[in-house]
Enzyme design. Structure first.
Site: not given
Ligand code: C2E
Ligand code: SIN
Ligand code: FE
Ligand code: FE
Ligand code: SIN
Ligand code: SIN
Length: 362
Positions: A221-222, A225, A276-277
């Site tokens: 899915h990712d 990246k 997936h998002h």
């Molecule tokens: P990921 O780390 O695999 O996270 C996948 C999804 O899990 C995120 O999609 C989000 O929906 C949820 N998620 C993960 N951590 C949190 C959190 O602390 N709070 C909430 N509410 N949801 C969370 P999203 O947001 O679209 O992010 C996609 C990808 O972008 C993430 O994959 C990560 O690789 C990156 N990312 C997102 N936010 C950050 C950040 O603040 N810092 C960094 N370095 N990377 C980020």
């Molecule tokens: C999102 O997937 O739209 C973001 C989710 C979140 O950080 O609450």
């Molecule tokens: Fe993703």
């Molecule tokens: Fe993932």
């Protein structure tokens, strides 16, 4: 005539099966019918462990004996059929199985089979000609030898098929890991997401074939990246708006990677990477799809991915507690996530936690 009918029926069943286990079970049944035996087992040689093993029934752990033990051992090693009237009078007989099961073996007919290279890799073993006390005839032996010619081919084809599937699955996981954590030591994240997705699909009543497809495709899915700059992907803190915009491109990029393929599996991977998002309420990315506009595989993988992301340490966050995760999913049902799927997920939360524990990152 009766026996011919049985042979054709078995061939029909076997040719419809791609998995090894049901083929072994069907062949054992065929051997039993052809030889007029009380039982029949199909043994396979395991080169790695130097054992022969047999499946008593589907889904049960195989029985294993040393490769040089018993009539089976002799038969596979020498490539010879053995027809024995009273097993207990022959010191090659391995009594250990009788001793475990309380069964009394009298007559035995063991016929080995070979692969395309002419290497013996298994054997039919018919036990106790019926009525008990009689012996297997030369004709029984010829019938089983006929079946053995076919069995060798049928089993080898399934073993090769399994090998290809395992290779494919490993390649997929490796690709998935490249996308997910270019950064760190390999993690089990993509494997867990695959298993949660499969489990949730099962709870949702999705048929086995599609579930398998989802399980195989979701680790990718990712993959998009790979195109995300390190400065963003590995940033130890929160992303600013601009950085998050770049990050979000991974969904469309993943879609681009797979969308031209004609293979079902990669088409499925394209959908999952793309969706997936997306969010149930239409506020996700990249296309703001809403509700059931989002493919069920996208909705399932969204839950699996976020569950795993929340519970895991990331460069930008600490792992959340179970309570925090549960609360988040309760709050997001019908907003970020499909409410029905979320309900299934929450009601069976223990199962998902079990997978998480079994495949934790060490
Ligand atoms: P990921 O780390 O695999 O996270 C996948 C999804 O899990 C995120 O999609 C989000 O929906 C949820 N998620 C993960 N951590 C949190 C959190 O602390 N709070 C909430 N509410 N949801 C969370 P999203 O947001 O679209 O992010 C996609 C990808 O972008 C993430 O994959 C990560 O690789 C990156 N990312 C997102 N936010 C950050 C950040 O603040 N810092 C960094 N370095 N990377 C980020
Ligand atoms: C999102 O997937 O739209 C973001 C989710 C979140 O950080 O609450
Ligand atoms: Fe993703
Ligand atoms: Fe993932
Ligand atoms: C087993 O040894 O139990 C299974 C091996 C195989 O499927 O090839
Ligand atoms: C043997 O091959 O000697 C014994 C195996 C069995 O009893 O099933």
């Amino acid at each position: 005539m009766d026996k011919l009918t049985k042979i054709f029926e078995s061939i029909a069943v076997i040719s419809g099966e791609t998995e090894l286990e049901p083929v072994l079970v069907e062949l054992a049944q065929l051997g039993k019918d052809l030889a007029g035996a009380d039982r029949c087992t199909v043994w396979l040689h395991d080169e790695v462990s130097h054992e022969n093993w047999t499946l008593v029934a589907q889904g049960i752990e195989p029985i294993r004996i040393p490769a040089d033990s018993g009539f089976v051992g002799v038969s596979i090693q020498q490539g010879e059929s053995l027809r024995i009237d009273d097993a207990y009078k022959d010191d090659r007989f391995n009594r250990s199985i009788d001793e475990k099961t309380g069964y009394r073996t009298y007559s035995i007919l063991t016929v080995p089979f070979q692969n395309a290279q002419g290497i013996y890799f298994g054997a039919f073993q018919a036990i106790n000609k019926l009525p008990v006390g009689t012996a297997f005839s030369k004709e029984d032996q010829q019938l089983i030898q006929l079946a053995a010619t076919y069995a060798g081919k049928a089993i080898e084809a399934r073993l090769l098929h399994n090998e290809l599937l395992k290779t494919q699955q490993e390649m997929i996981e490796i690709m998935g890991q490249i996308g997910e954590s270019r950064s760190k030591e390999t993690s089990n994240h993509v494997r867990r997401v695959a298993l949660y997705s499969y489990e949730l699909a099962k709870l949702a009543g999705i048929p086995k074939k599609q579930r398998d497809m989802l399980r195989m495709a979701s680790p990718m899915h990712d993959i998009g990246k790979v195109a995300t700059p390190d400065a963003i992907l590995l940033k130890p803190g929160r992303l600013n708006d601009e950085e998050y915009q770049v990050m979000k491109e991974h969904a469309a990029i993943g879609y681009e990677v797979f969308r031209h393929s004609k293979r079902d599996l990669l088409q499925t991977a394209a959908i999952i990477a793309h969706q997936h998002h997306e969010r149930w309420d239409g506020k996700g990315y990249p296309n703001q799809l809403k509700g059931e506009q989002i493919h069920i595989f996208g909705r399932i993988t969204a839950i699996a991915d976020v569950f795993d992301a929340l519970g895991s340490a990331r460069v930008y966050k600490k792992p959340w507690s179970d309570e925090e995760i549960l609360l988040y999913f309760q709050q997001q049902a019908g907003f970020q996530f499909d409410p029905q799927l979320t309900d299934l997920f929450l009601r069976h939360f223990d199962r998902f936690n079990e997978i998480r524990t079994s495949y934790s990152d060490v």
